[in-house]
Design a protein around this motif. Structure first.
Motif, PDB file in Angstrom:
ATOM      1  N   LEU A 407     -23.422 -43.229 -43.991  1.00  0.00           N
ATOM      2  CA  LEU A 407     -23.621 -44.291 -42.749  1.00  0.00           C
ATOM      3  C   LEU A 407     -22.879 -43.946 -41.631  1.00  0.00           C
ATOM      4  N   ASP A 408     -22.630 -43.916 -40.917  1.00  0.00           N
ATOM      5  CA  ASP A 408     -21.169 -44.205 -39.759  1.00  0.00           C
ATOM      6  C   ASP A 408     -21.572 -45.033 -38.475  1.00  0.00           C
ATOM      7  N   THR A 409     -21.196 -46.115 -38.542  1.00  0.00           N
ATOM      8  CA  THR A 409     -20.934 -47.689 -37.736  1.00  0.00           C
ATOM      9  C   THR A 409     -19.993 -47.655 -36.115  1.00  0.00           C
ATOM     10  N   ARG A 410     -19.513 -46.155 -36.537  1.00  0.00           N
ATOM     11  CA  ARG A 410     -18.565 -46.255 -34.849  1.00  0.00           C
ATOM     12  C   ARG A 410     -19.125 -44.579 -34.701  1.00  0.00           C
ATOM     13  N   ARG A 411     -20.026 -44.461 -34.621  1.00  0.00           N
ATOM     14  CA  ARG A 411     -20.283 -42.672 -34.313  1.00  0.00           C
ATOM     15  C   ARG A 411     -18.421 -41.690 -34.377  1.00  0.00           C
ATOM     16  N   TRP A 412     -18.240 -41.699 -35.215  1.00  0.00           N
ATOM     17  CA  TRP A 412     -16.985 -41.054 -36.229  1.00  0.00           C
ATOM     18  C   TRP A 412     -17.534 -39.444 -35.946  1.00  0.00           C
ATOM     19  N   LEU A 413     -18.403 -39.676 -37.026  1.00  0.00           N
ATOM     20  CA  LEU A 413     -19.188 -38.277 -36.837  1.00  0.00           C
ATOM     21  C   LEU A 413     -20.293 -37.339 -36.338  1.00  0.00           C
ATOM     22  N   PRO A 414     -20.009 -36.221 -36.563  1.00  0.00           N
ATOM     23  CA  PRO A 414     -21.515 -36.167 -35.041  1.00  0.00           C
ATOM     24  C   PRO A 414     -22.535 -36.238 -36.057  1.00  0.00           C
ATOM     25  N   PRO A 415     -23.361 -36.863 -35.699  1.00  0.00           N
ATOM     26  CA  PRO A 415     -24.976 -37.465 -36.860  1.00  0.00           C
ATOM     27  C   PRO A 415     -25.467 -35.693 -37.423  1.00  0.00           C
ATOM     28  N   GLY A 416     -26.430 -35.899 -38.125  1.00  0.00           N
ATOM     29  CA  GLY A 416     -27.220 -35.376 -38.943  1.00  0.00           C
ATOM     30  C   GLY A 416     -26.305 -34.107 -39.743  1.00  0.00           C
ATOM     31  N   PRO A 417     -26.648 -32.802 -40.784  1.00  0.00           N
ATOM     32  CA  PRO A 417     -26.466 -31.960 -41.600  1.00  0.00           C
ATOM     33  C   PRO A 417     -25.169 -31.913 -41.482  1.00  0.00           C
ATOM     34  N   ALA A 418     -24.112 -32.670 -42.512  1.00  0.00           N
ATOM     35  CA  ALA A 418     -23.246 -32.239 -42.413  1.00  0.00           C
ATOM     36  C   ALA A 418     -23.223 -30.858 -42.837  1.00  0.00           C
ATOM     37  N   VAL A 419     -21.599 -30.375 -42.529  1.00  0.00           N
ATOM     38  CA  VAL A 419     -21.056 -29.310 -42.649  1.00  0.00           C
ATOM     39  C   VAL A 419     -19.513 -28.811 -43.466  1.00  0.00           C
ATOM     40  N   PRO A 420     -19.274 -27.820 -43.641  1.00  0.00           N
ATOM     41  CA  PRO A 420     -19.959 -26.917 -43.867  1.00  0.00           C
ATOM     42  C   PRO A 420     -21.147 -27.543 -45.054  1.00  0.00           C
ATOM     43  N   ALA A 421     -22.333 -26.470 -45.646  1.00  0.00           N
ATOM     44  CA  ALA A 421     -23.304 -27.162 -46.501  1.00  0.00           C
ATOM     45  C   ALA A 421     -22.710 -27.088 -47.844  1.00  0.00           C
ATOM     46  N   GLN A 422     -22.335 -26.255 -47.694  1.00  0.00           N
ATOM     47  CA  GLN A 422     -21.855 -25.846 -49.322  1.00  0.00           C
ATOM     48  C   GLN A 422     -19.862 -25.789 -49.443  1.00  0.00           C
ATOM     49  N   ARG A 423     -19.449 -25.529 -50.940  1.00  0.00           N
ATOM     50  CA  ARG A 423     -18.492 -25.963 -50.905  1.00  0.00           C
ATOM     51  C   ARG A 423     -17.547 -26.944 -52.509  1.00  0.00           C
ATOM     52  N   ARG A 424     -16.768 -25.919 -52.768  1.00  0.00           N
ATOM     53  CA  ARG A 424     -15.953 -25.937 -54.230  1.00  0.00           C
ATOM     54  C   ARG A 424     -15.177 -27.268 -54.152  1.00  0.00           C
ATOM     55  N   ALA A 425     -14.998 -27.832 -55.168  1.00  0.00           N
ATOM     56  CA  ALA A 425     -13.592 -29.003 -54.984  1.00  0.00           C
ATOM     57  C   ALA A 425     -12.407 -27.033 -55.617  1.00  0.00           C
ATOM     58  N   PRO A 426     -10.872 -28.078 -54.883  1.00  0.00           N
ATOM     59  CA  PRO A 426     -10.371 -26.542 -55.223  1.00  0.00           C
ATOM     60  C   PRO A 426     -10.595 -26.530 -57.700  1.00  0.00           C
ATOM     61  N   ASP A 427     -10.533 -27.606 -57.960  1.00  0.00           N
ATOM     62  CA  ASP A 427     -10.494 -27.464 -59.509  1.00  0.00           C
ATOM     63  C   ASP A 427     -12.055 -28.107 -60.307  1.00  0.00           C
ATOM     64  N   ALA A 428     -13.523 -28.204 -59.567  1.00  0.00           N
ATOM     65  CA  ALA A 428     -13.890 -28.262 -60.345  1.00  0.00           C
ATOM     66  C   ALA A 428     -14.738 -26.895 -60.390  1.00  0.00           C
ATOM     67  N   GLU A 429     -16.042 -26.802 -60.807  1.00  0.00           N
ATOM     68  CA  GLU A 429     -16.269 -25.875 -61.468  1.00  0.00           C
ATOM     69  C   GLU A 429     -17.843 -25.758 -60.362  1.00  0.00           C
ATOM     70  N   SER A 430     -17.841 -26.862 -60.416  1.00  0.00           N
ATOM     71  CA  SER A 430     -19.960 -26.726 -59.648  1.00  0.00           C
ATOM     72  C   SER A 430     -19.662 -27.430 -58.037  1.00  0.00           C
ATOM     73  N   LEU A 431     -21.222 -26.893 -57.352  1.00  0.00           N
ATOM     74  CA  LEU A 431     -21.053 -27.423 -56.679  1.00  0.00           C
ATOM     75  C   LEU A 431     -21.048 -28.749 -56.157  1.00  0.00           C
ATOM     76  N   ILE A 432     -20.366 -29.411 -55.200  1.00  0.00           N
ATOM     77  CA  ILE A 432     -20.245 -31.058 -55.115  1.00  0.00           C
ATOM     78  C   ILE A 432     -20.692 -31.250 -54.104  1.00  0.00           C
ATOM     79  N   VAL A 433     -20.773 -30.932 -52.742  1.00  0.00           N
ATOM     80  CA  VAL A 433     -21.860 -30.783 -51.899  1.00  0.00           C
ATOM     81  C   VAL A 433     -23.106 -30.248 -51.559  1.00  0.00           C
ATOM     82  N   PRO A 434     -24.099 -31.118 -52.137  1.00  0.00           N
ATOM     83  CA  PRO A 434     -24.937 -30.470 -51.641  1.00  0.00           C
ATOM     84  C   PRO A 434     -25.552 -30.343 -50.283  1.00  0.00           C
TER      85      PRO A 434
END
Ligand SMILES: NC(=O)c1ccc[n+]([C@@H]2O[C@H](COP(=O)([O-])OP(=O)(O)OC[C@H]3O[C@@H](n4cnc5c(N)ncnc54)[C@H](O)[C@@H]3O)[C@@H](O)[C@H]2O)c1
Length: 442
Positions: A407-434
């Motif tokens: 929830l962005d109260t400052r229009r700091w990020l563009p609204p809508g789906p965040a990109v990229p949709a799928q990404r792995r944390a460096p040391d994580a096994e699973s996808l952390i951003v759905p």
């Protein structure tokens, strides 16, 4: 450099310390007086306590012998000019003028004929002539105008603003008589690039009221429009940007989570105080503006709850990460910060509230919120990230990559789906951003 004389600045807070540094830089021998002995001890070792003054700047002034902090009024002995910048925030509906009176009482025994005393604190019209001056006169047995110079010059400091500083912001100046005005103007001509004389101290006090009211009302206006636009499903930011292309008759203000700091939420010159001071009418516009701005933290919490609800989560038990706790961008000042109120309200609803703010000293925060480092793990573990302050230090890319819902109260990020949709944390096994990561603006 030619020495301009002895200056005493009472206090050494957000306003007083930058003024002391600027005065030392241009040739005044400055005594920085503050009742907080701990603060004075820190300043004496070269540790600044406000964002707008760096340790290096402070050490330069100390090492050059141009600045001396003290907690004792004896340091005021023999002053040529004294500037009083003490806090005036009201407490529980009564104006906080105790510090103004205390400063006048403290200075009075050291006031000599020919010296100049200037009040800078934000206050109601009439303070200099009705309270500050008479207190100085009573303690010194000198008469303002006849024996010493007395004036008011409102502070325009905008913490964190790197463009408009003390040195290049025009300064409104006033005096109780011609000679006082000349002395006050003469002092600020050494500090600021331009001074703007007005005919009385009351006019200068009222000018500050005009400036504050203008901001309060315009911020309230866009905040209300944001709430209406939200109901109508209209993007208020897009509409404001479109309106701002009008080359005349419009000034761009943007919505936010509420107002904070030292003037807008609490000020002794505003209602309900001013009403009882013979203005003869209730300042309804200001009251309304204040009410609307005061509602914003509740509105943000409601929107946060809706966003969590949309994602099948109740507020209770959800992990909410707040970006920014200060009341303003690029500062660490949590005074009357709406972010602190939002943290408190969310915690009351049972959320696990964390906050990241690289500027804020954790010791200054009295709210049920854990201050954390902003990293991938915190972002990914939060059910909701709420952007409350758009500090330049915040990493936009990291937030849009790892947050799950924003929830962005400052229009700091563009609204809508965040990109990229799928990404792995460096040391994580699973996808952390759905794939459903989502950014919603106020
Ligand atoms: N901070 C801003 O952005 C800003 C902008 C414009 C105007 N102002 C006005 O300037 C005034 C000061 O605000 P601030 O933000 O610098 O406050 P602050 O909270 O930063 O400073 C408070 C300092 O005053 C000291 N103090 C308190 N009572 C004192 C006393 N009796 N004698 C000496 N020192 C005392 C405290 O120890 C503390 O160090 C207020 O009237 C405020 O409304 C502030």
């Amino acid at each position: 450099m030619e020495e301009l004389g002895k200056l005493v600045v009472i206090d050494q807070g957000h306003v007083g310390l930058p003024l002391s540094m600027r005065a030392a830089e241009v040739g005044w021998r400055v005594v920085g007086l503050d009742v907080d002995e701990h603060r004075v001890a820190r300043l004496a070792t070269g540790e600044s306590c406000v964002d707008d003054v760096s340790d290096d700047q402070l050490r330069d002034a100390l090492d050059g012998g141009r600045y001396r902090p003290t907690a004792s009024y004896t340091g005021a002995e023999g002053f040529d000019v004294a500037v009083v910048t003490v806090p005036t925030s009201p407490r529980e509906g009564t104006p906080g003028l105790t510090a103004v009176t205390e400063a006048a009482r403290g200075l009075a025994p050291y006031l000599r004929a020919g010296a100049t005393v200037i009040l800078e604190s934000t206050t109601y019209p009439g303070t200099t002539e009705e309270l500050f001056g008479p207190t100085l006169e009573a303690g010194s047995r000198l008469v303002a105008g006849r024996d010493f110079r007395l004036g008011y010059s409102p502070e325009r400091l905008d913490p964190g603003n790197r463009t408009w500083r003390l040195a290049n912001t025009p300064k409104v100046v006033s005096g109780v008589d011609r000679a006082s005005l000349a002395a006050v103007q003469g002092f600020f001509d050494t500090i600021a690039a331009r001074t703007v004389p007005v005919s009385s101290t009351r006019a200068a006090e009222f000018a500050k009221l005009v400036e504050g009211a203008f901001r309060q009302v315009n911020i309230a206006l866009v905040n209300e429009l944001a709430m209406v636009a939200g109901e109508l499903g209209v993007d208020v930011w897009e509409a404001i940007d479109a309106a701002a292309t009008k080359p005349y008759g419009f000034m761009r203000f943007t919505p936010g989570p509420g107002v904070g700091g030292h003037w807008l939420p609490l000020d002794p010159s505003g209602p309900p105080w001013q009403t009882g001071r013979g203005a003869g009418r209730s300042p309804r516009f200001l009251e309304l503006a204040r009410d609307i701005n005061d509602q914003m933290p509740e509105y943000v919490v409601r929107r946060a709850g809706q966003l969590l609800n949309d994602r099948g989560r109740p507020v209770r038990g959800s992990r909410v990460l707040l970006l920014g706790l200060s009341y303003k961008k690029n500062t660490g000042d949590v005074g009357e910060s709406p972010a602190v109120r939002i943290a408190t309200l969310l915690a009351r609803l049972g959320a696990d509230v964390r906050a990241a703010d690289p500027h804020v000293d954790p010791a200054q925060v009295c709210a049920p919120v854990r201050l954390v480092e902003l990293d991938e793990a915190e972002l990914a573990a939060a059910d909701l990230v709420v952007v409350l302050v758009d500090h330049d230090l915040f990493p936009r890319g990291l937030v849009s990559r790892f947050a799950r819902a924003v929830l962005d109260t400052r229009r700091w990020l563009p609204p809508g789906p965040a990109v990229p949709a799928q990404r792995r944390a460096p040391d994580a096994e699973s996808l952390i951003v759905p794939a459903s990561a989502w950014v919603e603006s106020l």
